[in-house]
Write a protein that holds these residues in place. Structure first.
Motif, PDB file in Angstrom:
ATOM      1  N   ARG A 394       0.808  -1.223   0.000  1.00 56.14           N
ATOM      2  CA  ARG A 394       0.000   0.000   0.000  1.00 56.14           C
ATOM      3  C   ARG A 394       0.835   1.263   0.000  1.00 56.14           C
ATOM      4  NH1 ARG A 394      -2.177   0.714   6.171  1.00 56.14           N
ATOM      5  NH2 ARG A 394      -0.207   0.221   7.149  1.00 56.14           N
ATOM      6  N   ASN A 395       2.157   1.091  -0.074  1.00 57.94           N
ATOM      7  CA  ASN A 395       2.987   2.283  -0.014  1.00 57.94           C
ATOM      8  C   ASN A 395       3.607   2.581  -1.370  1.00 57.94           C
ATOM      9  OD1 ASN A 395       2.467   2.483   2.740  1.00 57.94           O
ATOM     10  ND2 ASN A 395       4.026   0.939   3.154  1.00 57.94           N
ATOM     11  N   ALA A 417      -2.408  -5.497  -3.821  1.00 56.45           N
ATOM     12  CA  ALA A 417      -2.406  -4.041  -3.956  1.00 56.45           C
ATOM     13  C   ALA A 417      -3.820  -3.525  -3.705  1.00 56.45           C
ATOM     14  CB  ALA A 417      -1.960  -3.644  -5.354  1.00 56.45           C
ATOM     15  N   ILE A 418      -3.896  -2.340  -3.111  1.00 56.05           N
ATOM     16  CA  ILE A 418      -5.220  -1.767  -2.841  1.00 56.05           C
ATOM     17  C   ILE A 418      -5.390  -0.488  -3.654  1.00 56.05           C
ATOM     18  CG2 ILE A 418      -5.489  -2.793  -0.565  1.00 56.05           C
ATOM     19  CD1 ILE A 418      -4.568  -0.099   0.619  1.00 56.05           C
ATOM     20  N   PRO A 419      -6.630  -0.113  -3.938  1.00 54.16           N
ATOM     21  CA  PRO A 419      -6.891   1.068  -4.751  1.00 54.16           C
ATOM     22  C   PRO A 419      -6.092   2.274  -4.267  1.00 54.16           C
ATOM     23  CG  PRO A 419      -8.951  -0.061  -4.263  1.00 54.16           C
ATOM     24  CD  PRO A 419      -7.872  -0.781  -3.519  1.00 54.16           C
ATOM     25  N   GLY A 420      -5.540   3.002  -5.216  1.00 57.33           N
ATOM     26  CA  GLY A 420      -4.724   4.155  -4.880  1.00 57.33           C
ATOM     27  C   GLY A 420      -3.247   3.878  -5.104  1.00 57.33           C
ATOM     28  N   VAL A 421      -2.878   2.600  -5.152  1.00 56.00           N
ATOM     29  CA  VAL A 421      -1.463   2.252  -5.357  1.00 56.00           C
ATOM     30  C   VAL A 421      -1.171   2.206  -6.853  1.00 56.00           C
ATOM     31  CG1 VAL A 421       0.300   0.451  -5.060  1.00 56.00           C
ATOM     32  CG2 VAL A 421      -1.295   0.975  -3.190  1.00 56.00           C
ATOM     33  N   GLU A 422      -0.175   3.014  -7.277  1.00 59.23           N
ATOM     34  CA  GLU A 422       0.205   3.085  -8.683  1.00 59.23           C
ATOM     35  C   GLU A 422       0.705   1.730  -9.162  1.00 59.23           C
ATOM     36  OE1 GLU A 422      -0.035   4.461 -11.927  1.00 59.23           O
ATOM     37  OE2 GLU A 422       0.255   6.291 -10.737  1.00 59.23           O
ATOM     38  N   GLY A 423       0.204   1.298 -10.315  1.00 58.63           N
ATOM     39  CA  GLY A 423       0.701   0.061 -10.920  1.00 58.63           C
ATOM     40  C   GLY A 423       0.035  -1.207 -10.415  1.00 58.63           C
ATOM     41  N   GLY A 424      -0.909  -1.069  -9.480  1.00 58.82           N
ATOM     42  CA  GLY A 424      -1.532  -2.269  -8.923  1.00 58.82           C
ATOM     43  C   GLY A 424      -2.924  -2.550  -9.448  1.00 58.82           C
ATOM     44  N   MET A 425      -3.339  -1.812 -10.468  1.00 61.48           N
ATOM     45  CA  MET A 425      -4.704  -1.971 -10.973  1.00 61.48           C
ATOM     46  C   MET A 425      -4.943  -3.419 -11.385  1.00 61.48           C
ATOM     47  SD  MET A 425      -3.524   1.198 -11.551  1.00 61.48           S
ATOM     48  CE  MET A 425      -2.956   1.332 -13.232  1.00 61.48           C
ATOM     49  N   HIS A 426      -6.106  -3.924 -11.030  1.00 56.47           N
ATOM     50  CA  HIS A 426      -6.432  -5.299 -11.403  1.00 56.47           C
ATOM     51  C   HIS A 426      -7.930  -5.504 -11.258  1.00 56.47           C
ATOM     52  CE1 HIS A 426      -6.022  -5.489  -6.968  1.00 56.47           C
ATOM     53  NE2 HIS A 426      -7.008  -6.374  -7.040  1.00 56.47           N
ATOM     54  N   LEU A 427      -8.383  -6.567 -11.855  1.00 59.32           N
ATOM     55  CA  LEU A 427      -9.775  -6.974 -11.687  1.00 59.32           C
ATOM     56  C   LEU A 427      -9.801  -8.096 -10.660  1.00 59.32           C
ATOM     57  CD1 LEU A 427     -12.807  -7.021 -12.636  1.00 59.32           C
ATOM     58  CD2 LEU A 427     -12.105  -8.713 -14.337  1.00 59.32           C
TER      59      LEU A 427
END
Lengths: 587, 289
Positions: A394-395, A417-427
């Motif tokens: 999350r950092n 990864a949680i929403p807001g973390v760059e590069g962690g977008m996923h479904l």
């Protein structure tokens, strides 16, 4: 004569204030240095209907009810009719004879009845009918050797917020009750308390301990739908979570509650819900979603008597199968069950760490006889609480390269990864998916993904609460149980040992993944194994037989009338197969 | 950010499962375009969907996305918003997901007014299960589950939303991408629960409510200069009137959001440092002494 153990039962109509007075009595005993356990047996209605509140006070930890009632406070004839058979020979009843008389055929030779016009004293002598309960407290205090200073102090504390006049009225009521006994009965009750003093201890309800544990473990989101006997957890969190930045939502139903819990967890907040049988049934689909999208959630299940609406205010252990097996398809899940109020705190903390470390749904299984009961316990040690967030990312930004939310790994857990973390977008899809979170029905991927998720059940083992073994593990007679039965089983053990029959008791604290090795080893080499549980079909018994195979040495001891075990019932069950030296029912 | 955000930034490499000609293609295109024009960042968007053809949409939008169980997208989305107010939350569903199995949650989401945008793709049929009647199917609509004609009166989702205290109510049509983009943008900007219903024809199963049928049966409230989208009575009038279907932003008002009422001064619960135990925790137990 000094007694070390007393069970007081308050019986009357729901809504007549016996809960307040019962809590008061529990507090008085606690402040006198006694170990206390309370049990509420009330109807599923607000006003009217027979209710009773049991307060047990001993000079040793008990965590459960005794064999019999020593002192019954009967506010009406119905209370006598319902409970006179539960009285200990030599026990006594305090009966309010303002409006009713006890017929001769209801009386017992070995149970003395103090007939005290509680209502009349309250109404005529004190001019306030509502203090009838406090008059009875004065009577109990006189007959059970309560410390008058403690009684006055506690009554003052309880009624302080209602003003000085109310406090004075209640103090007068205590005096009036005691005075009536002194003037009208020239006989000692035979009860006094052995000397002890209140150390640094707490008296707390199981549900409060769960809420407290969740808060300290970092739970900052809770969604729930009111349901007996789990609502206290929601109310506790509603009071405290906002003080620490958290939020509590009363959802429109359990379907919403579980999906809200999942949503908040997906966004990176430690989240939980609390429910009971019927609500748990509605949450089943959501639990499956949490399992397959690998979101950590904690679900508190406060079991009550089912099926369907069943008996909402009565205890039962019949939801075990549901927690372990419910849902379509297969997910890794954890079921842990505290056996005491103290454990309710620490195991709830553990539940959050297991959930987040392994990204699975974790159930904390309690029951009405534990979650709505109060008990004394040592202060809770905050210093022992640690928060392990596992593979949470999350950092800042994730390292360069492709991020796969469901990356295959040895322990089955992937970086989250949680929403807001760059590069962690996923479904995160409830449908089967690839390591990258793309929906796929590819056969090979399906195998690998099922295996990955299920590997967690193995990798999490070191973190699961181990069974407690009480007594001498090498005893030939062994007992297995969980949850609220820890109290009556441990007490039965002590008394069996005193009667020359040592036993070993395995209190299961993790029920899923099932501790097969430990249980197998425990059953091996025993002459007899007794499985104590509150269910008709013997759900724990069947689990154990599934693991150890059919055996003539395993005996289920089942109770399903909505009431918790009393120790004597366990002693009697054991004595059928293993004769004891003397009747162990005598304390 | 120096680089300009475009609709491409919200595209995924996932191949679509929709039939060629599906109205939902227009919706995903409009969503990506609106997100770009609003200069959203994929990492700060949480996209939630349910089950059905409509539910597939979350796989085609690059962001943090949760494709949950049937009918339960709104509770999950509500909690995501409460967990992190900094996120832009977009929910998408269909007439079945939203107005049948999810009807209860729909009502309560409207009532709570969390700041999010809910796009309902209405094709008046159940597509993924191969063409049964839906809560918005017309009376008499013949399907495999209603061979004698659908006996259930259709639900009026937007009128229900209005009655439940909806603060932003709009309806678009899949064939009018520009208007849809503007509607979605207005919905996202709206501080509260914005519902955008989109007429999104099912070319495979619904042979009655086709693109052509809609073209002949819709009108735009903006064509009437006297129409006031802040007047609830106007909105009720057009929503309840039988006959042609009104399109456009039908109603908007401002009232406090769920987050503003529940999380006074904590923008992102998800960012709390829960590893550091509060020294105040220990004192909670004093009341139990």
């Amino acid at each position: 004569m000094i007694f070390n153990d007393i069970e007081v039962m308050f019986g009357g109509q729901a809504g007549d204030g016996s809960l307040t007075t019962g809590d008061l009595i529990a507090g008085v005993f606690k402040h006198m240095g006694r170990e206390v356990y309370t049990y509420k047996d009330f109807p599923s209605r607000i006003r009217g209907g027979h209710t009773n509140y049991v307060i047990r006070a001993s000079d040793h930890a008990n965590y459960g009810m005794a064999d019999f009632v020593d002192c019954l406070v009967a506010f009406d004839l119905e209370a006598v009719q319902k409970h006179i058979d539960e009285m200990r020979p030599g026990g006594f009843i305090i009966f309010d004879n303002t409006d009713e008389k006890i017929p001769d055929d209801l009386r017992r030779d070995d149970v003395f009845i103090y007939e005290v016009p509680l209502g009349k004293i309250a109404k005529h002598d004190l001019g306030l009918e509502i203090v009838r309960n406090t008059v009875s407290l004065g009577v109990i205090a006189e007959l059970t050797g309560m410390d008058p200073d403690v009684v006055r102090g506690d009554v003052t504390k309880v009624y302080q917020r209602k003003g000085e006049a109310v406090v004075e009225k209640n103090i007068a009521a205590i005096e009036a009750g005691a005075k009536y006994i002194r003037e009208n009965y020239n006989r000692p009750s035979g009860y006094a308390q052995s000397q002890s003093t209140d150390g640094d201890r707490l008296i707390m309800m199981g549900n409060d301990a769960i809420g407290y544990g969740a808060l300290v473990a970092g739970c900052r989101f809770m969604a729930g739908y009111p349901i007996t006997p789990a609502t206290d957890v929601l109310e506790w969190m509603a009071k405290y979570a906002p003080q620490y930045g958290g939020v509590v939502v009363q959802a429109e139903d359990e379907l919403a509650a579980i999906n809200m819990t999942i949503g908040a967890a997906f966004a990176g907040v430690r989240s939980m819900t609390a429910t009971s049988g019927p609500g748990q049934a509605l949450m089943t689909e959501g639990i499956g979603l949490a399992g397959v999208i690998e979101v950590p959630i904690v679900v508190i299940e406060c079991a009550r008597a089912g099926p369907s609406t069943g008996m909402p205010t009565k205890t039962e252990q019949s939801n075990l199968n549901h927690l372990i097996f419910s849902g379509h398809g297969e997910i890794p899940r954890v079921v842990i069950a505290p056996g005491t109020v103290e454990e309710s705190f620490y195991l709830t903390v553990a539940a959050f760490n297991i959930a987040e470390k392994y990204q699975v749904p974790v159930f904390v299984l309690s029951e009405q006889a534990l979650c709505q009961s109060k008990a004394t316990l040592p202060p809770l040690e905050m210093s022992t609480v640690t928060v392990d967030r596992g593979k949470l990312q999350r950092n800042g930004a994730l390292s360069v390269g492709e991020y796969n939310r469901y990356a295959f790994s040895d322990d089955g857990v992937s970086p989250r990864a949680i929403p807001g973390v760059e590069g962690g977008m996923h479904l995160a899809p409830g449908s089967e998916h690839s390591d990258g979170g793309v929906i796929t029905e590819d056969a090979r991927n399906r195998e690998k993904m099922m295996e990955k998720r299920m590997r967690k059940l193995v990798s999490m083992r070191p973190d699961l609460p181990k069974p407690n073994i009480l007594g001498d593990a090498s005893s030939r007679i062994r007992i297995i149980g969980y949850g609220s039965n820890r109290g009556p089983i441990a007490e039965a053990q002590d008394r069996l040992a005193a009667a020359g029959l040592p036993t070993a008791f395995m209190q299961l604290r993790t029920l899923w993944p099932f501790p097969e090795e430990e249980v197998k080893a425990f059953v091996e080499g025993a002459d007899h194994v007794f499985i104590i549980e509150n269910s008709f079909t013997g759900q724990l018994d069947r689990l154990i037989r599934y693991v150890v195979g059919p055996r003539e040495t395993v005996h289920p001891v089942l109770k399903y009338n909505g009431k918790p075990f009393r120790p004597i019932e366990i002693i009697d069950a054991v004595a059928k197969f293993a004769p004891v030296r003397e009747p162990a029912g005598v304390r | 950010m120096a680089t300009t955000i475009t609709a491409k930034d919200f595209a995924t490499h996932t191949a679509s499962w929709w039939c060629p000609g599906c109205g939902d293609f227009g919706v995903i295109a409009a969503l990506k375009q609106a997100a770009a024009e609003l200069e959203l960042r994929p990492k700060d968007v949480a996209f939630v969907s349910g089950i059905g053809c409509s539910g597939k949409i979350s796989g085609y939008f690059n962001s943090y996305a949760l494709h949950g169980v049937h009918g339960r997208a709104l509770p999950a989305a509500t909690a995501i918003k409460l967990a992190n107010r900094d996120l832009t939350v977009i929910v998408a569903g269909g007439d079945g997901d939203g107005y049948a199995i999810g009807a209860g949650h729909f009502l309560h989401a409207v009532r709570r007014n969390p700041d999010m945008t809910y796009v309902v793709m209405d094709n008046q049929t159940y597509g993924l299960t191969k063409g049964q009647s839906s809560p918005t199917s017309a009376l008499g609509y013949v399907t495999g589950t209603s061979p004698s004609g659908n006996p259930d009166a259709p639900i009026n989702g937007l009128a229900i939303a209005l009655a439940a205290g909806g603060t932003f109510i709009a309806r678009g049509f899949s064939s009018e991408p520009k208007a849809m983009v503007e509607m979605i943008k207005a919905g996202v900007r709206h501080p509260g629960f914005a519902i955008v219903e989109v007429m999104s024809p099912c070319v495979t199963f619904n042979k009655i409510n086709t693109y052509k049928w809609f073209k002949d049966n819709v009108y735009h409230v903006s064509d009437d200069p006297a129409y006031d989208p802040t007047n609830r009575t106007h909105a009720f009038d057009v929503l309840m009137k039988p006959g042609k279907i009104p399109l456009g932003i039908l109603y908007h008002e401002t009232r406090p959001t769920l987050e503003s009422l529940t999380i006074k001064d904590n923008p992102a619960i998800a960012g709390l440092k829960i590893e550091e135990l509060s020294p105040k925790f220990a004192s909670i137990q004093d009341q139990y002494r």
